[in-house]
Design a protein around this motif. Sequence first.
Motif, PDB file in Angstrom:
ATOM      1  N   PRO A 193      -8.380  -6.972   5.391  1.00  0.00           N
ATOM      2  CA  PRO A 193      -8.939  -5.648   5.065  1.00  0.00           C
ATOM      3  C   PRO A 193     -10.449  -5.568   5.234  1.00  0.00           C
ATOM      4  N   ILE A 253      -4.234  -4.000   8.070  1.00  0.00           N
ATOM      5  CA  ILE A 253      -5.151  -3.945   6.941  1.00  0.00           C
ATOM      6  C   ILE A 253      -4.759  -4.907   5.827  1.00  0.00           C
ATOM      7  N   LEU A 254      -3.462  -5.173   5.648  1.00  0.00           N
ATOM      8  CA  LEU A 254      -3.032  -6.083   4.600  1.00  0.00           C
ATOM      9  C   LEU A 254      -3.063  -7.541   5.051  1.00  0.00           C
ATOM     10  N   ARG A 278      -8.692   0.092  -1.681  1.00  0.00           N
ATOM     11  CA  ARG A 278      -7.505  -0.373  -2.412  1.00  0.00           C
ATOM     12  C   ARG A 278      -7.019  -1.711  -1.866  1.00  0.00           C
ATOM     13  N   ALA A 279      -7.008  -1.843  -0.548  1.00  0.00           N
ATOM     14  CA  ALA A 279      -6.585  -3.107   0.060  1.00  0.00           C
ATOM     15  C   ALA A 279      -7.531  -4.241  -0.325  1.00  0.00           C
ATOM     16  N   ARG A 280      -8.823  -3.955  -0.380  1.00  0.00           N
ATOM     17  CA  ARG A 280      -9.784  -4.995  -0.731  1.00  0.00           C
ATOM     18  C   ARG A 280      -9.674  -5.370  -2.208  1.00  0.00           C
ATOM     19  N   LEU A 289      -3.940 -12.503   0.564  1.00  0.00           N
ATOM     20  CA  LEU A 289      -3.345 -11.169   0.523  1.00  0.00           C
ATOM     21  C   LEU A 289      -2.187 -11.064   1.495  1.00  0.00           C
ATOM     22  N   TYR A 308      -4.839   1.070   9.669  1.00  0.00           N
ATOM     23  CA  TYR A 308      -3.805   1.395   8.687  1.00  0.00           C
ATOM     24  C   TYR A 308      -2.903   2.426   9.336  1.00  0.00           C
ATOM     25  N   ASN A 346       0.926  -3.036   7.358  1.00  0.00           N
ATOM     26  CA  ASN A 346       0.412  -1.680   7.617  1.00  0.00           C
ATOM     27  C   ASN A 346      -0.605  -1.658   8.752  1.00  0.00           C
ATOM     28  N   LEU A 394       0.795  -1.227   0.000  1.00  0.00           N
ATOM     29  CA  LEU A 394       0.000   0.000   0.000  1.00  0.00           C
ATOM     30  C   LEU A 394       0.826   1.275   0.000  1.00  0.00           C
ATOM     31  N   ALA A 406       1.640  -9.634   1.053  1.00  0.00           N
ATOM     32  CA  ALA A 406       2.104  -8.516   1.883  1.00  0.00           C
ATOM     33  C   ALA A 406       3.433  -8.821   2.551  1.00  0.00           C
ATOM     34  N   GLN A 425      -6.920  -7.739  -2.281  1.00  0.00           N
ATOM     35  CA  GLN A 425      -7.371  -9.024  -1.754  1.00  0.00           C
ATOM     36  C   GLN A 425      -8.111  -9.828  -2.823  1.00  0.00           C
TER      37      GLN A 425
END
Length: 312
Positions: free
Chosen positions: A230, A226-227, A248-250, A263, A236, A223, A197, A267, A253
């Motif tokens: 998410p 979240i990674l 964005r994270a989803r 995910l 985050y 992060n 991210l 990461a 995923q």
Amino acid sequence: MTAPRWAGVRAGRLALGTAPLAGLYEPVSDAVAAATLSAAWDGGVRLFDTAPHYGAGLAERRLGEFLRGLPRDDYTVVTKVGRLLVPGRAAHDEEGFVGAPRDVVRVRDYSADGVRRSLAESLERLGLDRVDVALIHDPDEHWAEAVGAAYPALAGLRDEGVVRAIGAGMNQSAMLTRFVRETDIDVVLVAGRYTLLDREAAADLLPACGQRGVGVLVGGAFNSGILADPRPGARYNYAPADPAVLARARAMQRLCAAYGVPLAAAAVQFPLRHPAVSAVVAGMRGAGEVREDLALLETPISAELWTALEDL
């Protein structure tokens, strides 16, 4: 790429970060902390990152208790300077560590005397006669004192053999890059700035480290969580994620799922793809999390997925 200056220090690709073992965000018992460390050791982890800041000394004490009796040359301990623990009363730990001692408070101190005192007290808590790596911890608002006092003090301790390698650990890349370019440090720990991210460190810090042969440890690969997962409410960078970051994270995923990859595996492996990065520091709480992270590290990921992730 210049050969890393700290090449003689035992590393490995995965390091255990001890902040969660000191009750970061939620309590952790002595038994769970010991089981976590034992599972990491059994899984081949030999690099342990700690600091006085983590649980106001609790992380160092728990790590030291586990390491007692193990062959000293078989593991690497990283600790930090810049926060002294002094007598005082705290109604609660304002840094988010549940179960931290309430009879001490943290005081920022990047002076030469503060560095030597901090390291001596860390050695006492750890029960060791030396640490392998000492880092200047979070000197964001203290550059002048950190570079003018803390760094020379650590360099002297390195010359004396009290520590094998020195550097700085921060949640930003710009000041770490200054340390690399303007001092003779051996290693940096950059947290949260080289992840799927946030790739800030790729622009300045990682190239500088590659040119100077400075080792890089990457923390915060998830992060703040979240990674790893998410979901709504995920953290985050230590705070609730805003909707754009969560989206964005989803998306990442969903992309990983299309390739049959968690995910979290992408990461934790992402930082290690850069040639300047020596290891990822992952905070783990419980033997199950250790085994999960070790498995994530070995999950096969195709070049096609990596290329697709670069575009997100």
